[in-house]
Design a protein around this motif. Structure first.
Motif, PDB file in Angstrom:
ATOM      1  N   ALA A 181    -156.995  66.679 -23.760  1.00 18.12           N
ATOM      2  CA  ALA A 181    -157.306  68.030 -23.278  1.00 18.12           C
ATOM      3  C   ALA A 181    -158.655  68.066 -22.572  1.00 18.12           C
ATOM      4  CB  ALA A 181    -157.298  69.010 -24.451  1.00 18.12           C
ATOM      5  N   GLY A 182    -159.622  67.340 -23.117  1.00 22.83           N
ATOM      6  CA  GLY A 182    -160.943  67.329 -22.488  1.00 22.83           C
ATOM      7  C   GLY A 182    -160.920  66.736 -21.098  1.00 22.83           C
ATOM      8  N   PHE A 183    -160.216  65.615 -20.920  1.00 22.44           N
ATOM      9  CA  PHE A 183    -160.157  64.962 -19.612  1.00 22.44           C
ATOM     10  C   PHE A 183    -159.395  65.819 -18.594  1.00 22.44           C
ATOM     11  CE2 PHE A 183    -160.993  60.848 -21.883  1.00 22.44           C
ATOM     12  CZ  PHE A 183    -162.161  60.554 -21.207  1.00 22.44           C
ATOM     13  N   VAL A 184    -158.240  66.380 -19.017  1.00 23.24           N
ATOM     14  CA  VAL A 184    -157.443  67.191 -18.088  1.00 23.24           C
ATOM     15  C   VAL A 184    -158.198  68.455 -17.694  1.00 23.24           C
ATOM     16  CG1 VAL A 184    -155.300  68.498 -17.805  1.00 23.24           C
ATOM     17  CG2 VAL A 184    -155.261  66.274 -18.944  1.00 23.24           C
ATOM     18  N   ALA A 185    -158.831  69.110 -18.676  1.00 19.43           N
ATOM     19  CA  ALA A 185    -159.584  70.330 -18.381  1.00 19.43           C
ATOM     20  C   ALA A 185    -160.759  70.036 -17.462  1.00 19.43           C
ATOM     21  CB  ALA A 185    -160.065  70.968 -19.676  1.00 19.43           C
ATOM     22  N   GLU A 186    -161.396  68.889 -17.660  1.00 24.52           N
ATOM     23  CA  GLU A 186    -162.524  68.511 -16.799  1.00 24.52           C
ATOM     24  C   GLU A 186    -162.063  68.304 -15.361  1.00 24.52           C
ATOM     25  OE1 GLU A 186    -166.544  67.668 -16.112  1.00 24.52           O
ATOM     26  OE2 GLU A 186    -165.589  68.310 -17.982  1.00 24.52           O
ATOM     27  N   ALA A 187    -160.862  67.777 -15.204  1.00 23.43           N
ATOM     28  CA  ALA A 187    -160.351  67.482 -13.861  1.00 23.43           C
ATOM     29  C   ALA A 187    -159.785  68.703 -13.150  1.00 23.43           C
ATOM     30  CB  ALA A 187    -159.281  66.389 -13.944  1.00 23.43           C
ATOM     31  N   GLY A 188    -159.093  69.565 -13.900  1.00 22.88           N
ATOM     32  CA  GLY A 188    -158.404  70.662 -13.224  1.00 22.88           C
ATOM     33  C   GLY A 188    -158.527  72.027 -13.851  1.00 22.88           C
ATOM     34  N   GLY A 189    -159.252  72.168 -14.940  1.00 19.28           N
ATOM     35  CA  GLY A 189    -159.364  73.459 -15.613  1.00 19.28           C
ATOM     36  C   GLY A 189    -158.443  73.530 -16.824  1.00 19.28           C
ATOM     37  N   TRP A 190    -158.750  74.460 -17.731  1.00 18.08           N
ATOM     38  CA  TRP A 190    -158.021  74.514 -19.005  1.00 18.08           C
ATOM     39  C   TRP A 190    -156.550  74.868 -18.830  1.00 18.08           C
ATOM     40  CZ3 TRP A 190    -155.551  78.921 -20.654  1.00 18.08           C
ATOM     41  CH2 TRP A 190    -155.932  80.139 -20.073  1.00 18.08           C
ATOM     42  N   ARG A 191    -156.203  75.641 -17.810  1.00 15.53           N
ATOM     43  CA  ARG A 191    -154.791  76.020 -17.642  1.00 15.53           C
ATOM     44  C   ARG A 191    -153.917  74.799 -17.351  1.00 15.53           C
ATOM     45  NH1 ARG A 191    -153.988  81.538 -17.226  1.00 15.53           N
ATOM     46  NH2 ARG A 191    -155.873  82.793 -16.886  1.00 15.53           N
ATOM     47  N   TRP A 192    -154.498  73.799 -16.705  1.00 12.66           N
ATOM     48  CA  TRP A 192    -153.729  72.602 -16.381  1.00 12.66           C
ATOM     49  C   TRP A 192    -153.335  71.823 -17.641  1.00 12.66           C
ATOM     50  CZ3 TRP A 192    -150.982  70.945 -12.477  1.00 12.66           C
ATOM     51  CH2 TRP A 192    -151.194  71.509 -11.220  1.00 12.66           C
ATOM     52  N   VAL A 193    -154.102  71.971 -18.711  1.00 12.39           N
ATOM     53  CA  VAL A 193    -153.748  71.294 -19.962  1.00 12.39           C
ATOM     54  C   VAL A 193    -152.376  71.763 -20.437  1.00 12.39           C
ATOM     55  CG1 VAL A 193    -154.393  70.958 -22.379  1.00 12.39           C
ATOM     56  CG2 VAL A 193    -156.168  71.015 -20.607  1.00 12.39           C
ATOM     57  N   PHE A 194    -152.175  73.062 -20.450  1.00 15.73           N
ATOM     58  CA  PHE A 194    -150.900  73.613 -20.905  1.00 15.73           C
ATOM     59  C   PHE A 194    -149.790  73.373 -19.889  1.00 15.73           C
ATOM     60  CE2 PHE A 194    -154.187  76.199 -23.020  1.00 15.73           C
ATOM     61  CZ  PHE A 194    -153.865  75.895 -24.338  1.00 15.73           C
ATOM     62  N   ALA A 195    -150.132  73.388 -18.610  1.00 11.83           N
ATOM     63  CA  ALA A 195    -149.126  73.134 -17.578  1.00 11.83           C
ATOM     64  C   ALA A 195    -148.599  71.704 -17.664  1.00 11.83           C
ATOM     65  CB  ALA A 195    -149.721  73.403 -16.191  1.00 11.83           C
ATOM     66  N   VAL A 196    -149.497  70.750 -17.832  1.00 13.74           N
ATOM     67  CA  VAL A 196    -149.075  69.349 -17.958  1.00 13.74           C
ATOM     68  C   VAL A 196    -148.244  69.158 -19.223  1.00 13.74           C
ATOM     69  CG1 VAL A 196    -149.900  66.994 -18.327  1.00 13.74           C
ATOM     70  CG2 VAL A 196    -150.985  68.431 -16.597  1.00 13.74           C
ATOM     71  N   ALA A 197    -148.679  69.780 -20.323  1.00 16.18           N
ATOM     72  CA  ALA A 197    -147.928  69.679 -21.572  1.00 16.18           C
ATOM     73  C   ALA A 197    -146.517  70.248 -21.413  1.00 16.18           C
ATOM     74  CB  ALA A 197    -148.662  70.401 -22.694  1.00 16.18           C
ATOM     75  N   ALA A 198    -146.389  71.327 -20.654  1.00 20.68           N
ATOM     76  CA  ALA A 198    -145.063  71.906 -20.409  1.00 20.68           C
ATOM     77  C   ALA A 198    -144.177  70.923 -19.657  1.00 20.68           C
ATOM     78  CB  ALA A 198    -145.199  73.209 -19.618  1.00 20.68           C
ATOM     79  N   GLY A 199    -144.733  70.249 -18.665  1.00 15.86           N
ATOM     80  CA  GLY A 199    -143.955  69.253 -17.931  1.00 15.86           C
ATOM     81  C   GLY A 199    -143.501  68.113 -18.815  1.00 15.86           C
ATOM     82  N   VAL A 200    -144.370  67.680 -19.729  1.00 16.26           N
ATOM     83  CA  VAL A 200    -144.004  66.608 -20.662  1.00 16.26           C
ATOM     84  C   VAL A 200    -142.838  67.045 -21.547  1.00 16.26           C
ATOM     85  CG1 VAL A 200    -144.800  65.255 -22.643  1.00 16.26           C
ATOM     86  CG2 VAL A 200    -146.291  65.560 -20.652  1.00 16.26           C
ATOM     87  N   MET A 201    -142.852  68.301 -22.001  1.00 17.35           N
ATOM     88  CA  MET A 201    -141.757  68.796 -22.848  1.00 17.35           C
ATOM     89  C   MET A 201    -140.429  68.818 -22.104  1.00 17.35           C
ATOM     90  SD  MET A 201    -143.026  69.370 -25.858  1.00 17.35           S
ATOM     91  CE  MET A 201    -144.030  67.914 -25.520  1.00 17.35           C
ATOM     92  N   VAL A 202    -140.458  69.206 -20.834  1.00 15.30           N
ATOM     93  CA  VAL A 202    -139.225  69.208 -20.033  1.00 15.30           C
ATOM     94  C   VAL A 202    -138.677  67.787 -19.918  1.00 15.30           C
ATOM     95  CG1 VAL A 202    -138.275  69.590 -17.736  1.00 15.30           C
ATOM     96  CG2 VAL A 202    -139.818  71.287 -18.739  1.00 15.30           C
TER      97      VAL A 202
END
Length: 415
Positions: A181-202
């Motif tokens: 979460a720290g690396f993803v948020a640093e790169a693209g913002g906190w919303r991207w953490v949940f967006a990436v996680a959603a893609g992984v679930m799909v």
């Protein structure tokens, strides 16, 4: 009565209790031919990715609070929301693994998790975000449906090792979520953490649907009756009650450590920043390897040895952690040792409880995990009281006391 006749009577009593608890017509569960390494790894990834969803928000609380203009106290309610959702699902959703076809249930929950994670990613307000994260906690309980699913697909000769491998995935998810979460948020913002996680679930929902076989339900009763049999299992199985108590002890020690270590590392003499504190959690990943080893020992009939040694070393680990107040080496070694013990104990407990009632593995998982979660919750509350008053030494005394309580429970006579 001779030893052999006593053993036969005990086996008959256990079989009768299991049959009654599961209330499933027909003969005993047929022996599974084996799950295969690819499916074992798939379920390990499902467990790790699903449980990680609960922990992504923890290192982002301050950032999210600033984004919505709320204080750290209010932002901390996001963690509470996910815990409430997860606890509710443990009690009410996980038993469905015995009543419904499991591959479909896992697929549906992964897809639902993708939806609520996407909702969290685009939430326009803090209230909607909190609601979405509570639902993330609910759907993340799919991890505790995947574990008994793996146990059911595994052959008798490999069940401990399979459960150990799947549980190692869960541990990696818990400890790795904060760093990711720290690396993803640093790169693209906190919303991207949940967006990436959603893609992984799909992606996982599709792979599970294509890669796992149909697993027929083992129970044909109604849902209310299904929930009642959870309580009946707890009532009728003394070894389940013992393992529930020991599961609470292990999770209590784990929670005491990881609830308080951020405070220790952020203050003198360490004074580490958030990024380094988050990376420190990776020291606990050594426990993932112990999960597989403990599973193999369980398959060879060494559960009692694993538990005895595990509880003794768990108590001793707090002495190392106590020295870690001023010694980084002692702290790291203490973290590794504690996590190794917790994983070994967890796998031993689950190997035993899955053998108690083969037709009711999802329900024994519910009983065991609710107790484990309760232990972690009480330990977290105790740490919140002890640390401000007595600091790191007080926390280590609390952890050692909890571990010693586990040794007392383990030494009580079997009934």
């Amino acid at each position: 009565m001779s030893a052999s006749s006593a053993s036969s009577a005990s086996s008959a009593s256990s079989a009768s209790a299991s049959s009654s608890a599961a209330s499933t017509p027909g003969a005993a569960t047929p022996t599974a031919p084996g799950i295969g390494r690819a499916r074992t790894l798939l379920l390990a990834v499902v467990c790790g990715a699903a449980v990680a969803n609960i922990y992504y928000a923890q290192p982002l609380l301050h950032t999210i609070g600033e984004a919505f203009g709320v204080g750290d106290g209010a932002a901390g309610l996001l963690v509470t929301a996910s815990q409430i959702g997860y606890a509710t699902a443990l009690a009410l959703l996980v038993p469905l693994g015995d009543l419904l076809e499991r591959r479909r249930l896992v697929t549906v929950l992964l897809a639902a998790s993708a939806v609520v994670l996407a909702l969290a990613a685009v939430a326009p307000g803090f209230g909607l975000l909190a609601g979405a994260i509570a639902l993330v906690g609910v759907t993340s309980a799919v991890a505790q449906i995947a574990v008994p699913l793996a146990a059911s697909l595994a052959g008798d000769h490999e069940r401990g090792q399979v459960v150990g491998t799947v549980m190692s995935g869960l541990l990696i998810g818990i400890l790795g979520a904060r760093t990711i979460a720290g690396f993803v948020a640093e790169a693209g913002g906190w919303r991207w953490v949940f967006a990436v996680a959603a893609g992984v679930m799909v992606l996982l929902a599709v792979v599970v649907r294509l890669g796992l076989p149909v697993v027929e339900p083992t129970e044909s009763s109604t849902y209310p009756r299904l929930l009642r049999t959870v309580l009946e299992l707890v009532r009728d199985q003394p070894e389940l009650r013992r393992r529930m108590a020991l599961g609470a002890v292990g999770m209590g020690c784990f929670t005491i450590l990881w609830t308080s270590i951020d405070f220790l590392l952020s203050a003198p003499p360490y004074g580490y920043g958030p990024a380094l504190v988050g990376l420190f959690g990776l020291a606990g990943l050594a426990g993932a390897g112990m999960a597989v080893l403990a599973g193999r020992l369980a398959d060879r009939g060494h559960q009692r040895l694993v538990v005895t040694l595990g509880l003794v070393v768990l108590a001793a680990s707090w002495a190392l952690l106590g020295l870690g107040g001023t010694s980084l080496v002692a702290l790291i070694v203490g973290v590794v040792v504690l996590d190794l013990c917790q994983q070994a104990l967890q796998i031993s407990h689950q190997s035993v409880i899955y053998a108690l009632a083969p037709q009711a593995r999802s329900r024994v998982t519910t009983a065991y995990m609710v107790s484990t979660f309760a232990g972690g919750t009480l330990a977290s509350a105790g740490t919140a009281v002890v640390y401000p008053a007595y600091g790191w030494p007080g926390v280590c005394v609390l952890g050692a006391a909890v571990a010693l309580a586990g040794l007392v429970v383990w030494s009580l006579p079997r009934t």
